[in-house]
Design a protein around this motif. Sequence first.
Motif, PDB file in Angstrom:
ATOM      1  N   CYS A   1      71.293 -15.319 -23.084  1.00  0.00           N
ATOM      2  CA  CYS A   1      69.885 -14.929 -23.138  1.00  0.00           C
ATOM      3  C   CYS A   1      69.734 -13.479 -23.528  1.00  0.00           C
ATOM      4  O   CYS A   1      70.564 -12.640 -23.201  1.00  0.00           O
ATOM      5  N   LEU A   2      68.639 -13.206 -24.214  1.00  0.00           N
ATOM      6  CA  LEU A   2      68.219 -11.838 -24.507  1.00  0.00           C
ATOM      7  C   LEU A   2      66.804 -11.749 -23.957  1.00  0.00           C
ATOM      8  O   LEU A   2      65.931 -12.519 -24.355  1.00  0.00           O
ATOM      9  N   LEU A   3      66.595 -10.840 -22.996  1.00  0.00           N
ATOM     10  CA  LEU A   3      65.314 -10.770 -22.311  1.00  0.00           C
ATOM     11  C   LEU A   3      64.732  -9.367 -22.397  1.00  0.00           C
ATOM     12  O   LEU A   3      65.447  -8.382 -22.320  1.00  0.00           O
ATOM     13  N   ASP A   4      63.423  -9.298 -22.556  1.00  0.00           N
ATOM     14  CA  ASP A   4      62.744  -8.003 -22.567  1.00  0.00           C
ATOM     15  C   ASP A   4      61.389  -8.143 -21.904  1.00  0.00           C
ATOM     16  O   ASP A   4      60.561  -8.895 -22.374  1.00  0.00           O
ATOM     17  N   PRO A   5      61.083  -7.469 -20.816  1.00  0.00           N
ATOM     18  CA  PRO A   5      61.942  -6.532 -20.092  1.00  0.00           C
ATOM     19  C   PRO A   5      63.106  -7.269 -19.413  1.00  0.00           C
ATOM     20  O   PRO A   5      62.969  -8.460 -19.120  1.00  0.00           O
ATOM     21  N   PRO A   6      64.224  -6.559 -19.181  1.00  0.00           N
ATOM     22  CA  PRO A   6      65.405  -7.226 -18.620  1.00  0.00           C
ATOM     23  C   PRO A   6      65.074  -7.976 -17.333  1.00  0.00           C
ATOM     24  O   PRO A   6      64.313  -7.478 -16.501  1.00  0.00           O
ATOM     25  N   GLY A   7      65.601  -9.171 -17.216  1.00  0.00           N
ATOM     26  CA  GLY A   7      65.427  -9.943 -15.991  1.00  0.00           C
ATOM     27  C   GLY A   7      64.111 -10.677 -15.885  1.00  0.00           C
ATOM     28  O   GLY A   7      63.827 -11.293 -14.858  1.00  0.00           O
ATOM     29  N   CYS A   8      63.254 -10.642 -16.927  1.00  0.00           N
ATOM     30  CA  CYS A   8      61.967 -11.334 -16.825  1.00  0.00           C
ATOM     31  C   CYS A   8      62.166 -12.843 -16.975  1.00  0.00           C
ATOM     32  O   CYS A   8      63.223 -13.297 -17.409  1.00  0.00           O
ATOM     33  N   ASP A   9      61.152 -13.591 -16.577  1.00  0.00           N
ATOM     34  CA  ASP A   9      61.244 -15.043 -16.630  1.00  0.00           C
ATOM     35  C   ASP A   9      60.079 -15.600 -17.462  1.00  0.00           C
ATOM     36  O   ASP A   9      58.920 -15.427 -17.091  1.00  0.00           O
ATOM     37  N   PRO A  10      60.379 -16.276 -18.567  1.00  0.00           N
ATOM     38  CA  PRO A  10      59.298 -16.777 -19.433  1.00  0.00           C
ATOM     39  C   PRO A  10      58.441 -17.843 -18.750  1.00  0.00           C
ATOM     40  O   PRO A  10      57.332 -18.132 -19.204  1.00  0.00           O
ATOM     41  N   GLU A  11      58.962 -18.395 -17.657  1.00  0.00           N
ATOM     42  CA  GLU A  11      58.199 -19.427 -16.945  1.00  0.00           C
ATOM     43  C   GLU A  11      57.009 -18.794 -16.215  1.00  0.00           C
ATOM     44  O   GLU A  11      55.948 -19.402 -16.104  1.00  0.00           O
ATOM     45  N   LYS A  12      57.200 -17.551 -15.712  1.00  0.00           N
ATOM     46  CA  LYS A  12      56.153 -16.923 -14.903  1.00  0.00           C
ATOM     47  C   LYS A  12      55.399 -15.846 -15.654  1.00  0.00           C
ATOM     48  O   LYS A  12      54.230 -15.597 -15.387  1.00  0.00           O
ATOM     49  N   ASP A  13      56.069 -15.187 -16.600  1.00  0.00           N
ATOM     50  CA  ASP A  13      55.459 -14.028 -17.245  1.00  0.00           C
ATOM     51  C   ASP A  13      55.258 -14.289 -18.740  1.00  0.00           C
ATOM     52  O   ASP A  13      56.211 -14.358 -19.502  1.00  0.00           O
ATOM     53  N   PRO A  14      53.996 -14.422 -19.187  1.00  0.00           N
ATOM     54  CA  PRO A  14      53.773 -14.674 -20.616  1.00  0.00           C
ATOM     55  C   PRO A  14      54.176 -13.487 -21.496  1.00  0.00           C
ATOM     56  O   PRO A  14      54.362 -13.644 -22.696  1.00  0.00           O
ATOM     57  N   HIS A  15      54.295 -12.293 -20.888  1.00  0.00           N
ATOM     58  CA  HIS A  15      54.672 -11.117 -21.683  1.00  0.00           C
ATOM     59  C   HIS A  15      56.185 -10.938 -21.770  1.00  0.00           C
ATOM     60  O   HIS A  15      56.661  -9.920 -22.262  1.00  0.00           O
ATOM     61  N   CYS A  16      56.905 -11.919 -21.235  1.00  0.00           N
ATOM     62  CA  CYS A  16      58.365 -11.839 -21.276  1.00  0.00           C
ATOM     63  C   CYS A  16      58.847 -12.316 -22.642  1.00  0.00           C
ATOM     64  O   CYS A  16      58.530 -13.418 -23.072  1.00  0.00           O
ATOM     65  N   PHE A  17      59.572 -11.454 -23.331  1.00  0.00           N
ATOM     66  CA  PHE A  17      60.209 -11.879 -24.582  1.00  0.00           C
ATOM     67  C   PHE A  17      61.554 -12.494 -24.215  1.00  0.00           C
ATOM     68  O   PHE A  17      62.363 -11.863 -23.535  1.00  0.00           O
ATOM     69  N   TYR A  18      61.757 -13.706 -24.666  1.00  0.00           N
ATOM     70  CA  TYR A  18      62.940 -14.446 -24.234  1.00  0.00           C
ATOM     71  C   TYR A  18      63.530 -15.187 -25.412  1.00  0.00           C
ATOM     72  O   TYR A  18      62.804 -15.759 -26.230  1.00  0.00           O
ATOM     73  N   MET A  19      64.839 -15.117 -25.512  1.00  0.00           N
ATOM     74  CA  MET A  19      65.528 -15.887 -26.536  1.00  0.00           C
ATOM     75  C   MET A  19      66.802 -16.401 -25.903  1.00  0.00           C
ATOM     76  O   MET A  19      67.475 -15.655 -25.195  1.00  0.00           O
TER      77      MET A  19
END
Length: 569
Positions: free
Chosen positions: A210-228
């Motif tokens: 995974c590549l996450l921004d901000p680090p450690g965010c969760d796309p399930e809870k935070d729509p502003h989480c960039f996740y790949m």
Amino acid sequence: MSPVGLCFLFFFSVLVCHWEPVCCYANGKVTKACGSMKPHHGGASGQTTLSPYQLQTNTSTFSPGDQIRVILSGTSYFEGFLLQARDAAQPESASAIGSFTLTNPDRMQLLTCNNHQGSAVSQTSDARQTEVVVIWTAPQDSPNEVQFFVTVVAHYKVFWLKVPGPIIYQHGITPHPHQTTSTHPTIQPTTPSILPGPFTSEGCGQSKSCLLDPPGCDPEKDPHCFYMSMSTEGTDKTSVMFELSGPAEGYVSFALSWDTWMGNDDVYLCIKDEDRVSVSAAFVSGRTYPEDHSQSGLSSVSWRLADGSIQCRFSRPVKLTNQGRFDLDQGYFLFLASGHTQYGEIRKHSRQPLISRDRKLITGPPQVLRGSRSPTIMKMHGALMLLAWMLTGSVGTFIASFYKPDWPNQTLFGQKVWFQVHRGLMMLTVILTVVAFCLPFIYRKGWSTDAGVHPHLGCCVLVLSLIQPIAAMHRPPPDSNRRFIFNWTHSSIGIFTEILAVATMLLGVGQTSLPLPSPWATSVLIGYVVWVASLKVALGWHSRYRKCTESLISEHFMVEKKRNVKNVS
Ligand SMILES: *[C@@H]1O[C@H](CO)[C@@H](O)[C@H](O)[C@H]1NC(C)=O
């Protein structure tokens, strides 16, 4: 904006609004285009990429008089179309065959092409739609092979010209292969499905990378989480599944890159188009718009557009030799970018892309990757410039402005103390400025067109900072009667340069290539400027006061002296 500017804008928008329907046949009365099927949209020549729209018929054989259902559908919206049937044996002949019957006369209309009523269909308005169904009736004198063609306008200049559809054959005719079909393979894009639920960062580092921004965010809870995320599929690891998530402002994308510069990258995009998402792959050859959007090579495409985030998932084989896609059994830097879209077309990313710190073997073991949105070289630029103009340059000018009278009897390497300190610090400032100045040019490999006024001001600051030491080297001696001219210009240019440098720094803080915490960075800089300015004013008063008292004392002394002289005589 000034009232004049607003007025102009208003006039311009009125002009555009009134002008567009006339120029683009939003009403679909496009009989002029019967032969070429080409819309006259400002000289645009049509998309060369694979059409996101396709034609289908409910049969592949027919007899004269038969009714055949023709469906135009797309994975994204369209605003206009022109549909015709033509003789497949003579694809270059411009005459339309047969006649159409409408299923929804509100949205579409019949046109008369080559004096044959109802031989073409078009839209009635530029309202957006994704599917059109019409019935085509085969004429009595029908050719043996009939092919459907459609021109689809996504929006104004974005259109696909004469997209070939299926060929249908008269009963009893053996189909023979067509050149047109082999040069234009109509790859049926896999119909994307809707994801059952949001992605989660659970399992990152264990079952997927995974590549996450901000680090450690969760796309399930935070729509502003960039996740790949990426994970290999199958026991023999022949394909990789990718997941992508980000705020639903337009599009999210990731790229595989050999280096940390944009250009020569393999890009995958999830693009929001109203209430749907299109997933495609593209190639970026330079710092330009991605080319060759297509779904080729992508499978199991699914997406979700809910809770303020845009998410998509797809698979692709590790090796895709003839598609221009990168092999996945190699190490790449990963870029994560997002931005806005207009009519399903992407705009330049609004923020600096997140770039993974290291190369990642795509088929390698699960990992949690780290990335940054600010390139080290740009951080260096900022840090060196701040050091030059907030510390060395600042202290150097202070010394020259306010500390000349101090240490009158001491010298440093044979010169006055204030002069040595001033010269040393200012030389350091110039060197730091020159070094820091070069860094963005190295990073951008040239002039940055979207950095606004900042680089222009920066050039002025650099030129002025180079003029100062050169002028100082040629200054007249202290007792020369032209010396005051040098003193005056040297300090004036110095003050002017400092003001320019402050303006440049304020503009630099807002640059996207150095994502500093937004209001804070500017506030700190303004606070610093206010502090320096007030210090200068205070010291200015102080030195004037000191000069005043000194002259008073010396005057008094002179008077005393004269009196003494008188008394003696
Ligand atoms: C195709 O659709 C038309 C119109 O709905 C219908 O009349 C025709 O029977 C259909 N043909 C086949 C082969 O299903």
